[in-house]
Structure formats: C-alpha cells, structure tokens
Design a protein around this motif. Structure first.
Motif, PDB file in Angstrom:
ATOM      1  N   ILE A  57       0.841  -1.199   0.000  1.00  0.00           N
ATOM      2  CA  ILE A  57       0.000   0.000   0.000  1.00  0.00           C
ATOM      3  C   ILE A  57       0.875   1.248   0.000  1.00  0.00           C
ATOM      4  O   ILE A  57       1.822   1.363   0.783  1.00  0.00           O
ATOM      5  N   TRP A  62      -3.339   4.694   1.097  1.00  0.00           N
ATOM      6  CA  TRP A  62      -3.824   4.682   2.470  1.00  0.00           C
ATOM      7  C   TRP A  62      -4.593   5.961   2.790  1.00  0.00           C
ATOM      8  O   TRP A  62      -5.641   5.912   3.465  1.00  0.00           O
ATOM      9  N   TRP A  66      -8.288   6.150   4.265  1.00  0.00           N
ATOM     10  CA  TRP A  66      -8.529   6.832   5.532  1.00  0.00           C
ATOM     11  C   TRP A  66      -9.568   7.936   5.378  1.00  0.00           C
ATOM     12  O   TRP A  66     -10.480   8.072   6.206  1.00  0.00           O
ATOM     13  N   ALA A 145      -3.188   3.925  10.688  1.00  0.00           N
ATOM     14  CA  ALA A 145      -2.478   2.840  10.002  1.00  0.00           C
ATOM     15  C   ALA A 145      -1.802   1.920  11.012  1.00  0.00           C
ATOM     16  O   ALA A 145      -1.751   0.693  10.812  1.00  0.00           O
ATOM     17  N   LEU A 150      -0.874  -1.805   9.698  1.00  0.00           N
ATOM     18  CA  LEU A 150      -0.288  -1.610   8.371  1.00  0.00           C
ATOM     19  C   LEU A 150       1.142  -1.109   8.483  1.00  0.00           C
ATOM     20  O   LEU A 150       1.953  -1.320   7.574  1.00  0.00           O
TER      21      LEU A 150
END
Length: 202
Positions: A57, A62, A66, A145, A150
């Motif tokens: 990613i 991201w 988000w 994250a 992540l």
C-alpha cells in the motif's frame, strides 16, 4: 540455480480475520545468518504483538482509504478541508510505499513546504500554520495505520515545525514594509486620476 544456495523459511503470522484461515509468510535470503535473523525478528514481534505483515500500500492509497472512512463521521466541509490539507503532502510522499515511509521523508517534505511549498518558481513557502495542519492530518492518518497493523510506528510523530521558522514568520508579519518610490508614484497617479477638483480638494 548455477550452484547458488538460497535459504527460505515459512512462518505463521496469524489468521485472516475475514476467512479465519491461517496466514503464512515466506521469506528467502542469500545467507543462513540473514534468514535466522529475520525469522527471529518476526517471531519476536509476533510474541510482542507488534508484528506488521508486509504490504504494498502506498501513502496515497492509504490516505484515500482513511479519508473515505473519515467521510462517514465528518461534515462535508471538514472532509474537504482534510482533502485539501493532505493534498500538500501527496505530491512529494504519495508514491512511497506506506511501510517504506521514514521520518526523513516527512522531515524533507516539511522543510520543502516551508521553503517553496507555494511553487518552486516563486520560491515562496507555505505558512507555518498550513504546514502544521498538513502534519497533523498525516500524523492522524498514520496513527490509524498503526492501529490497523499496516505500519509498526508513526514515523511523523516526532516531526515538528522548527522554532526558527516560527520566529521568522512572526517577525515577517510584524514588519510593515514601506512603499518604494515606484509604489508612491503609482498611488499618487491613481489618486489624481480618480479625483475631481471638488472631491479631492473640498
């Protein structure tokens, strides 16, 4: 291949929350030492609960995810503000893989934004408040994250606007620059043209 020895291991990294199936990670190295070190790192982080599974990613991807989630809880005007604020970050950092993003990347972006964020040709930077708002949104996104496993750490957490930059901006705002000769002449010409004898000299 051509007599080259490679070392590979397979390790369990948990289960897929959607399917419940076991997830495994395969890693390959050129030396046994590197393979053992990586295996130890992964198993230790799994034990500590800090292991982050590798993913591809990017920062942009991201931020899109988000913002989509934030949009469910925020007013449309606030979402627009977030989008514009993070837009200042995307051009420099968006293409980087989220797990490859470092504090140095964020620091470099911040200094670039303060120096020439409004455009390289003009050499004019963004204001401290604008850069600070972008940093705040980026930190918030990276915190999420982390919660989603992540990334292992929020690399923007300790990045802050330098005190010298704040002082320089305050000094610039406090100083009112006097008009030069050309500006004075332009004002007089404009004033003379706009005036009539009665309005200018009652």
């Amino acid at each position: 291949m051509k007599g080259q020895v490679r070392y590979r291991f397979v390790v369990d990294v948990g289960s897929d929350p959607a399917t419940g199936k076991r997830k495994q990670l395969t890693r390959t190295f050129g030396t046994l030492r590197d393979a053992k070190a990586e295996y130890a790192r992964i198993t230790n982080r799994r034990y500590e609960g800090t292991f982050v599974e590798p993913n591809k990613i990017t920062v942009n991807e991201w931020l899109d995810q988000w913002l989509d989630r934030k949009a469910e809880d925020l007013e449309e005007s606030t979402v627009y503000s977030y989008t514009m604020t993070l837009g200042r970050v995307r051009g420099k950092l968006g293409h980087i893989r989220l797990q490859d993003l470092t504090e140095d990347h964020v620091e470099a972006w911040m200094r670039w934004a303060l120096r020439e964020g409004r455009g390289a040709k003009t050499g004019v930077g963004l204001g401290v408040t604008s850069v600070e708002m972008s940093l705040a949104r980026l930190k918030e996104a990276l915190n999420r994250a982390m919660a989603r496993r992540l990334v292992a750490v929020n690399v923007a957490r300790e990045v802050a606007i330098p005190r010298k930059a704040r002082k320089a901006e305050r000094r610039a705002k406090a100083v009112v620059q006097p008009w030069n000769i050309e500006e004075v002449h332009a004002f007089v010409r404009a004033r003379t043209t706009a005036c009539t004898p009665l309005s200018c000299f009652p």
